[in-house]
Design a protein around this motif. Structure first.
Motif, short mmCIF file in Angstrom:
data_model
loop_
_atom_site.label_atom_id
_atom_site.label_comp_id
_atom_site.label_asym_id
_atom_site.label_seq_id
_atom_site.Cartn_x
_atom_site.Cartn_y
_atom_site.Cartn_z
N SER A 183 0.83 -1.20 0.00
CA SER A 183 0.00 0.00 0.00
C SER A 183 0.87 1.25 0.00
O SER A 183 0.61 2.22 -0.73
N GLU A 184 1.93 1.24 0.81
CA GLU A 184 2.83 2.38 0.87
C GLU A 184 3.50 2.61 -0.49
O GLU A 184 3.65 3.75 -0.94
N ALA A 185 3.89 1.51 -1.15
CA ALA A 185 4.56 1.60 -2.45
C ALA A 185 3.65 2.24 -3.49
O ALA A 185 4.08 3.08 -4.29
N MET A 186 2.38 1.86 -3.48
CA MET A 186 1.44 2.44 -4.44
C MET A 186 1.26 3.93 -4.19
O MET A 186 1.17 4.72 -5.15
N ASP B 11 13.20 4.24 -8.21
CA ASP B 11 13.21 4.14 -6.75
C ASP B 11 12.19 3.11 -6.26
O ASP B 11 12.47 2.34 -5.34
N ILE B 12 11.02 3.10 -6.88
CA ILE B 12 9.97 2.16 -6.47
C ILE B 12 10.43 0.73 -6.70
O ILE B 12 10.24 -0.15 -5.84
N VAL B 13 11.06 0.50 -7.85
CA VAL B 13 11.56 -0.86 -8.16
C VAL B 13 12.57 -1.30 -7.11
O VAL B 13 12.54 -2.45 -6.65
N GLU B 14 13.47 -0.39 -6.74
CA GLU B 14 14.55 -0.75 -5.81
C GLU B 14 14.09 -0.83 -4.36
O GLU B 14 14.49 -1.73 -3.61
N GLU B 15 13.24 0.11 -3.96
CA GLU B 15 12.85 0.19 -2.55
C GLU B 15 11.72 -0.75 -2.17
O GLU B 15 11.58 -1.14 -1.02
N TYR B 16 10.90 -1.12 -3.15
CA TYR B 16 9.72 -1.93 -2.83
C TYR B 16 9.69 -3.21 -3.65
O TYR B 16 8.64 -3.66 -4.12
N SER B 17 10.85 -3.79 -3.83
CA SER B 17 10.97 -5.03 -4.61
C SER B 17 10.01 -6.11 -4.09
O SER B 17 9.85 -6.30 -2.88
N GLY B 18 9.35 -6.79 -5.03
CA GLY B 18 8.43 -7.86 -4.65
C GLY B 18 6.99 -7.42 -4.49
O GLY B 18 6.11 -8.26 -4.33
N THR B 19 6.73 -6.13 -4.53
CA THR B 19 5.36 -5.63 -4.38
C THR B 19 4.73 -5.44 -5.76
O THR B 19 5.44 -5.29 -6.76
N ALA C 189 5.94 -0.58 -11.70
CA ALA C 189 6.97 0.44 -11.94
C ALA C 189 7.95 -0.03 -13.01
O ALA C 189 8.49 0.79 -13.77
N ASN C 190 8.18 -1.34 -13.09
CA ASN C 190 9.03 -1.88 -14.16
C ASN C 190 8.43 -1.56 -15.53
O ASN C 190 9.16 -1.23 -16.48
N TYR C 191 7.13 -1.67 -15.63
CA TYR C 191 6.46 -1.35 -16.90
C TYR C 191 6.64 0.13 -17.24
O TYR C 191 7.06 0.47 -18.36
N TYR C 192 6.32 1.00 -16.29
CA TYR C 192 6.44 2.44 -16.53
C TYR C 192 7.88 2.84 -16.86
O TYR C 192 8.13 3.66 -17.75
N ALA C 193 8.82 2.26 -16.12
CA ALA C 193 10.23 2.58 -16.38
C ALA C 193 10.64 2.11 -17.77
O ALA C 193 11.31 2.85 -18.51
N GLY C 194 10.24 0.89 -18.12
CA GLY C 194 10.59 0.37 -19.44
C GLY C 194 10.03 1.19 -20.58
O GLY C 194 10.73 1.50 -21.56
N MET C 195 8.77 1.60 -20.45
CA MET C 195 8.15 2.41 -21.50
C MET C 195 8.76 3.82 -21.53
O MET C 195 8.88 4.42 -22.60
N SER C 196 9.14 4.33 -20.37
CA SER C 196 9.81 5.64 -20.33
C SER C 196 11.15 5.57 -21.06
O SER C 196 11.48 6.44 -21.87
#
Length: 254
Positions: free
Chosen positions: A79-82, A120-128, A134-141
């Motif tokens: 929830s915090e990650a979102m 940051d989201i990918v690194e700090e909240y791995s597994g959520t 965030a991987n999708y958004y980062a990849g498309m960015s």
């Protein structure tokens, strides 16, 4: 040889008496063996009761620990990650509909106004779930910023059964490989994207891209198959508007 006797029957001859004694002796041995086995089992249980209870306790602790982790750690963390991803997602959405795409996609990746970016989201909240998205958004960015290697990396780490996001992520990897001049890899990802979900948007789009790459690789037969599928199954799609031209070109190359 022993024979069946009615209940209450008493042996009369010497032979019958001997037979009865043997049967009683065998029965007694069987019960003695069972008693000894039961006794040994009880002794083992008593002797190892401490370890048995420790084993049961460990299993119970693991189960309770998992349930506790899920409720008190994983769920609040997700929830915090979102919540943390909200600003970065806004930057991404603005970039899609803006003329200042590069700067906004960069903010989506790296964050701004003291807020986390997608990396940051990918690194700090791995597994959520948020980190996965965030991987999708980062990849498309990265794809829009023409950083194709990072686009492949982050989109490759994204997984989804969503009707649109799943195919678009795979197709995005295909787009990146086209730009990296790796058409064989691009073709594979376009084919995967086309087959992941059947709908009127992503399926004909990636069939068309797959057909074009196949044609460029000299595989006119495969290209023709994909062009014909678009014409037959998705006649209302944008890709079908001039499909006869592409079909004719592929047929001429056979």
């Amino acid at each position: 040889m022993a024979t069946y006797k009615k209940r209450g029957y008493k042996p009369k001859t010497q032979e019958e008496k001997v037979d009865a004694l043997e049967q009683n002796s065998t029965t007694a041995e069987v019960f003695n063996t069972l008693d000894q086995s039961a006794s040994k089992t009880e002794e083992w249980a008593v002797r190892n009761q401490k370890y048995i209870m420790i084993g049961v306790g460990v299993i119970a602790a693991l189960v309770l620990g998992y349930l506790g982790y899920k409720k008190f750690v994983a769920e609040p963390k997700a929830s915090e990650a979102m919540n943390e991803m909200y600003t970065a997602q806004q930057y991404f959405d603005q970039a899609v509909n803006s003329q200042e795409k590069d700067s906004l996609f960069t903010l989506a990746l790296n964050g701004g106004e003291g807020k986390f970016g997608m990396i940051d989201i990918v690194e700090e909240y791995s597994g959520t779930p948020a980190a996965n998205l965030a991987n999708y958004y980062a990849g498309m960015s990265y794809l829009n910023l023409k950083d194709y290697k990072n686009a492949v990396k982050y989109l490759g780490d994204f997984s989804s059964d969503d009707e649109m996001l799943g195919p678009i992520a795979k197709g995005g990897i295909g787009d990146a490989f086209v730009q990296l001049n790796q058409p064989d890899e691009a073709l594979g990802y376009y084919e995967t994207a086309a087959e992941m979900k059947t709908n009127e948007f992503t399926t004909p789009m990636y069939l068309f891209k797959a057909a074009n790459v196949a044609y460029s690789l000299g595989n006119a037969d495969k290209a023709l198959k994909y062009y014909n599928r678009i014409k037959k199954e998705f006649p209302a799609s944008a890709e079908a508007s001039n499909i006869d031209v592409f079909i004719g070109r592929a047929e001429a190359s056979l």
